[in-house]
Design a protein around this motif. Structure first.
Motif, PDB file in Angstrom:
ATOM      1  N   UNK A  29       0.814  -1.222   0.000  1.00  0.00           N
ATOM      2  CA  UNK A  29       0.000   0.000   0.000  1.00  0.00           C
ATOM      3  C   UNK A  29       0.846   1.271   0.000  1.00  0.00           C
ATOM      4  N   UNK A  30       1.901   1.292   0.811  1.00  0.00           N
ATOM      5  CA  UNK A  30       2.784   2.458   0.825  1.00  0.00           C
ATOM      6  C   UNK A  30       3.523   2.590  -0.497  1.00  0.00           C
ATOM      7  N   UNK A  31       3.903   1.466  -1.095  1.00  0.00           N
ATOM      8  CA  UNK A  31       4.591   1.515  -2.395  1.00  0.00           C
ATOM      9  C   UNK A  31       3.661   2.084  -3.467  1.00  0.00           C
ATOM     10  N   UNK A  32       2.392   1.676  -3.466  1.00  0.00           N
ATOM     11  CA  UNK A  32       1.441   2.225  -4.421  1.00  0.00           C
ATOM     12  C   UNK A  32       1.330   3.741  -4.262  1.00  0.00           C
ATOM     13  N   UNK A  33       1.228   4.205  -3.016  1.00  0.00           N
ATOM     14  CA  UNK A  33       1.123   5.649  -2.794  1.00  0.00           C
ATOM     15  C   UNK A  33       2.374   6.362  -3.280  1.00  0.00           C
ATOM     16  N   UNK A  34       3.535   5.813  -2.954  1.00  0.00           N
ATOM     17  CA  UNK A  34       4.784   6.449  -3.386  1.00  0.00           C
ATOM     18  C   UNK A  34       4.828   6.581  -4.905  1.00  0.00           C
ATOM     19  N   UNK A  35       4.390   5.530  -5.626  1.00  0.00           N
ATOM     20  CA  UNK A  35       4.427   5.578  -7.080  1.00  0.00           C
ATOM     21  C   UNK A  35       3.403   6.562  -7.639  1.00  0.00           C
TER      22      UNK A  35
END
Length: 379
Positions: free
Chosen positions: A132-138
């Motif tokens: 989830x954090x990776x999706x937001x970062x991208x």
């Protein structure tokens, strides 16, 4: 308590993904077709085909953000649904997540040059669910933000050290399990003390953000799009002056959370020993089954402590009913859980709030013990 293999205690995929409301891919038929194709690659554990499919979706004219959230994200949600329904093993879930992470690399070349401020994105301490954090970062990178993505289980001290070195317009913290709420509260307070506002997101904070407000976060978003939209709308409000946890949560003055959390290992050990005496079938458990039982008991105590921290029975009862649903799906009768609650309650004679939570949990499990309900709420 359980006779089926489960992921390690710190990383149960269904806890994160099943509780999200499964949704069909957004958009036109191209989105759905590419999501179906990625699912096929996922089931074959074919990382190369997954990356090629994502690249093909981009060539077909789908926006990178659409591919990220409505193709890759939709498939990842389906992974959680399939795991909880016992149609995907733990090993297959891990492999699927790895393939999806590989597919994300096809989006890197589509990132524009940064034109906006710096945002730090991190999972709170002990939070293993990194996607989830990776999706937001991208998403933020695709929208032109300069992003420091720190990944999973970031100790608060390391987060603050990074902020002092690099600075940030805002910090976005992710937590998927309610058991991370105490750590999230500590991180929110520490970041705010540096003068940087905090936005939080993830299922740990409730589908309506209730725990984000309770813990004093400066903003909350239900998903990556919402978080990116909020940051684009203007600066987050300036953080409030630092406060003690008991100022935000006066119920912590009774010390029940502190004492239960401190004694968690002993509670688990004594409950396990009591179950061995009360449940004769445990004498025939394999070493793996005994280990899983201990892990399940530890989860119960962890969620009990989290419910004490926020003073909300829903944290505990939601976890128990979700667990009962998963056990039932795997053919394990849910009536193995109440004896564990009875043993816990016996050890919590001097803890009225904890005893009340255990009683609420026992009541919530009633329909599962009497017979499987048509549906059950997710924690």
């Amino acid at each position: 308590m359980t006779t089926v293999p489960a992921p390690d205690r710190e990383h149960r995929p269904g806890r994160l993904l099943v509780r999200a409301r499964p949704a069909s891919p957004r958009g036109d038929d191209r989105v759905r077709d590419h999501a179906d194709g990625l699912w096929t690659a996922i089931r074959a554990a074919d990382a190369s085909s997954a990356a090629d499919l994502v690249a093909g979706a981009l060539r077909a004219g789908l926006a990178p953000e659409t591919v990220l959230l409505d193709v890759i994200g939709a498939v990842q949600r389906k992974v959680g649904v399939e795991w909880a329904a016992n149609r995907m093993s733990v090993a297959e879930e891990h492999a699927a997540t790895a393939v999806n992470e590989h597919a994300l690399t096809a989006l890197v070349a589509r990132r524009p040059a940064p034109t906006r401020g710096r945002v730090t994105v991190a999972c709170v301490d002990k939070e293993w669910h990194a996607l989830p954090a990776r999706f937001l970062a991208e998403v933020l990178r695709l929208r032109g933000w300069r992003v420091d993505h720190l990944g999973a289980r970031v100790p608060t001290a390391h987060l603050i050290s990074r902020l002092h070195r690099a600075g940030a317009t805002a910090v976005c913290l992710s937590a998927s399990l309610s058991t991370r709420l105490p750590a999230a509260h500590a991180a929110v307070t520490a970041v705010q003390a540096t003068g940087v506002p905090v936005m939080v997101g993830g299922l740990a904070f409730g589908v309506d953000g209730r725990y984000a407000r309770l813990l004093g976060a400066d903003a909350w978003a239900s998903d990556a799009r919402g978080a990116a939209d909020r940051l684009a709308a203007g600066p987050l409000p300036a953080p409030r002056p630092p406060r003690q946890a008991v100022d935000d949560l006066p119920h912590l003055a009774d010390q029940e959370y502190t004492l239960v959390a401190r004694c968690a290992r002993g509670l688990v050990r004594r409950t396990f020993q009591g179950l061995e005496r009360r449940l004769p079938p445990m004498r025939d458990y394999t070493a793996e089954q005994l280990e899983r039982t201990a892990e399940d008991l530890a989860q119960i105590v962890d969620f009990l402590a989290a419910a004490l921290y926020v003073d909300d029975a829903d944290v505990f009862t939601g976890f128990l009913t979700w667990t009962a649903e998963v056990l039932t799906t795997r053919g394990v009768p849910a009536h193995v859980v109440p004896p564990a609650l009875d043993l816990l309650e016996e050890q919590l004679r001097d803890f009225p709030r904890a005893r009340g939570l255990v009683a609420a949990g026992r009541e919530a499990l009633g329909p599962f013990v009497r017979g499987r309900p048509a549906s059950a709420p997710a924690p």
